[in-house]
Write a protein that holds these residues in place. Structure first.
Motif, PDB file in Angstrom:
ATOM      1  N   PRO A 144       0.780  -1.232   0.000  1.00 46.69           N
ATOM      2  CA  PRO A 144       0.000   0.000   0.000  1.00 46.69           C
ATOM      3  C   PRO A 144       0.817   1.289   0.000  1.00 46.69           C
ATOM      4  N   GLY A 145       2.091   1.241   0.285  1.00 53.52           N
ATOM      5  CA  GLY A 145       2.878   2.473   0.284  1.00 53.52           C
ATOM      6  C   GLY A 145       2.974   3.085   1.667  1.00 53.52           C
ATOM      7  N   PRO A 146       4.080   3.755   1.963  1.00 54.60           N
ATOM      8  CA  PRO A 146       4.368   4.233   3.326  1.00 54.60           C
ATOM      9  C   PRO A 146       3.352   5.218   3.892  1.00 54.60           C
ATOM     10  N   CYS A 147       2.770   6.090   3.070  1.00 51.29           N
ATOM     11  CA  CYS A 147       1.866   7.094   3.631  1.00 51.29           C
ATOM     12  C   CYS A 147       0.538   6.492   4.091  1.00 51.29           C
ATOM     13  N   TRP A 148       0.270   5.245   3.731  1.00 51.39           N
ATOM     14  CA  TRP A 148      -0.973   4.582   4.114  1.00 51.39           C
ATOM     15  C   TRP A 148      -0.834   3.783   5.415  1.00 51.39           C
ATOM     16  N   ILE A 149       0.391   3.580   5.886  1.00 50.87           N
ATOM     17  CA  ILE A 149       0.644   2.657   6.992  1.00 50.87           C
ATOM     18  C   ILE A 149       1.094   3.399   8.250  1.00 50.87           C
ATOM     19  N   GLY A 150       0.415   3.120   9.362  1.00 50.70           N
ATOM     20  CA  GLY A 150       0.818   3.647  10.662  1.00 50.70           C
ATOM     21  C   GLY A 150       1.408   2.551  11.520  1.00 50.70           C
TER      22      GLY A 150
END
Length: 420
Positions: A105-111
């Protein structure tokens, strides 16, 4: 830069079940969410509204609601921001792309930590919490096949509901690529592609029923076969639920009788239902479809009984050939197998050799009837919650995972209207 690496403006879409029902639908207390929806490159507001209404049907089950909320939320954010399409424009290509996106999903989607979606400001408005993300992963993000399967099942049910409600003409899941729904291609060739419980096709079921009706015309001894098959499929029964059962704790034996068919008044209307003892001797009541009453009367006429059961009637539900006593589980399995083989023989005579072989192969699988009935009703638009209750499942989530509790009036009405 690829889609997965692009920085995307993200905002949580759905609050808790309680807040969604009480206040969020109107969006009066969610100004930032309304602004977010109106700023998307597609008409996201209407998509959000129909999806919010869909989710409220799961509000009575917190676990199911949370899971479906997460799946639908992630999908809509992808659809609006990456595909830049609305639900009405969504195609199988978007589904395929989304399944690939779920794997990376890409880094900006993952917390790194799970964070609640919204908080209340001093003004009383609900706003997005800082650092909220649609995905959570500590360390390297890796998706499991079970997660992809859950997403696939959730989207199947979601789109099927939107089609039933005429928001969409067709589900894009129908022609989506199975390969993109795999976490890896290991053992892909060994996968039979079965996403739901094993069942008969619509054609097979129709052929089985018609074969039994034809057999009854030649030999009325097949009336018992017909009634067992119709009952198992239409009422979603396990074979053990039509046979005598012994309570392991008390040692008492329960044998189904015609008295299990009873009447119930719901909102001023009289309905027929059947009392069933399921796994663990748990009781459940299944509404009878109007079309089923014909087969009940037909079977009773063959047995020289009054047209409909009377309260407390102790006549065995499925009698032995002698006409006395209730048949056991093994006898029921034999009756079902004989019915399948009868249909297979007719198929072969009419030139359907491959279909006949397949029918023979499933002749020992009595659970196909239960799964066929539930699957066909879900596909016809009966609410999954109603199907789940009639199946005797402990949770709607379990029902959805292998194939939402509403008020009794609606459930009995949809039960009455089902087709045999």
């Amino acid at each position: 830069m690829s889609d997965r690496d692009a920085v995307v403006d993200l905002h949580p879409l759905f609050d808790t079940a309680k807040r969604l029902i009480e206040s969020q639908i109107a969006l009066d207390d969610y100004p930032s969410l309304r602004q977010y929806l109106e700023s998307r490159p597609v008409p996201a507001l209407s998509d959000w509204q129909i999806s919010a209404q869909y989710l409220t049907e799961y509000a009575s089950s917190s676990g199911t609601f949370s899971r479906f909320r997460g799946e639908i939320q992630r999908f809509l954010l992808y659809l609006w921001n990456i595909s830049e399409r609305s639900l009405a424009e969504c195609t199988s290509d978007d589904i395929n792309g989304y399944m690939r996106f779920l794997k990376e999903p890409g880094p900006c989607w993952i917390g790194e930590d799970p964070i609640h979606s919204f908080k209340t400001e001093g003004s009383g408005f609900r706003v997005a919490k800082e650092n909220w993300r649609p995905f959570v992963s500590r360390g390297q993000y890796v998706i499991r096949q079970e997660t992809l399967d859950a997403a696939t099942r959730a989207l199947h049910v979601y789109f099927r509901t939107l089609v039933t409600r005429k928001y969409l003409d067709r589900s894009p899941m129908v022609s989506a690529r199975k390969a993109d729904q795999k976490a890896s291609r290991e053992n892909f060739e060994d996968d039979n592609g079965e996403e739901t419980a094993p069942r008969l096709t619509d054609w097979q079921w129709g052929y089985l029923k018609e074969s039994l009706l034809a057999a009854c015309e030649e030999d009325d001894q097949y009336e018992r076969h017909l009634f067992v098959i119709i009952t198992m499929k239409t009422l979603y029964l396990r074979v053990s639920e039509l046979a005598p059962q012994t309570n392991e704790l008390t040692g008492e034996t329960y044998a189904p009788t015609m008295g299990a068919f009873r009447q119930k008044v719901v909102s001023g209307h009289r309905y027929w239902h059947i009392k069933i003892l399921g796994k663990g001797m748990k009781e459940r009541y299944i509404p009878l479809p109007a079309g089923y009453i014909y087969y009940l009367k037909r079977f009773r006429r063959w047995r020289a009984l009054p047209p409909l059961p009377e309260k407390g009637e102790q006549v065995p539900m499925i009698p032995r050939k002698s006409g006395t006593g209730q048949v056991g589980k093994r006898s029921l399995e034999r009756i079902i197998k004989e019915a399948y083989l009868l249909a297979a023989e007719r198929m072969e005579k009419e030139g359907h050799e491959d279909d006949a072989r397949e029918m023979e192969q499933v002749a020992d699988h009595t659970h196909y009837l239960r799964h066929t009935g539930a699957s066909m009703d879900i596909e016809a638009g009966r609410p999954i919650r109603h199907v789940s209750e009639d199946l005797g499942h402990e949770s709607v989530a379990f029902t959805e995972s292998i194939y939402i509790s509403s008020d009794s009036t609606e459930r009995y009405l949809t039960g009455l209207q089902r087709k045999v």
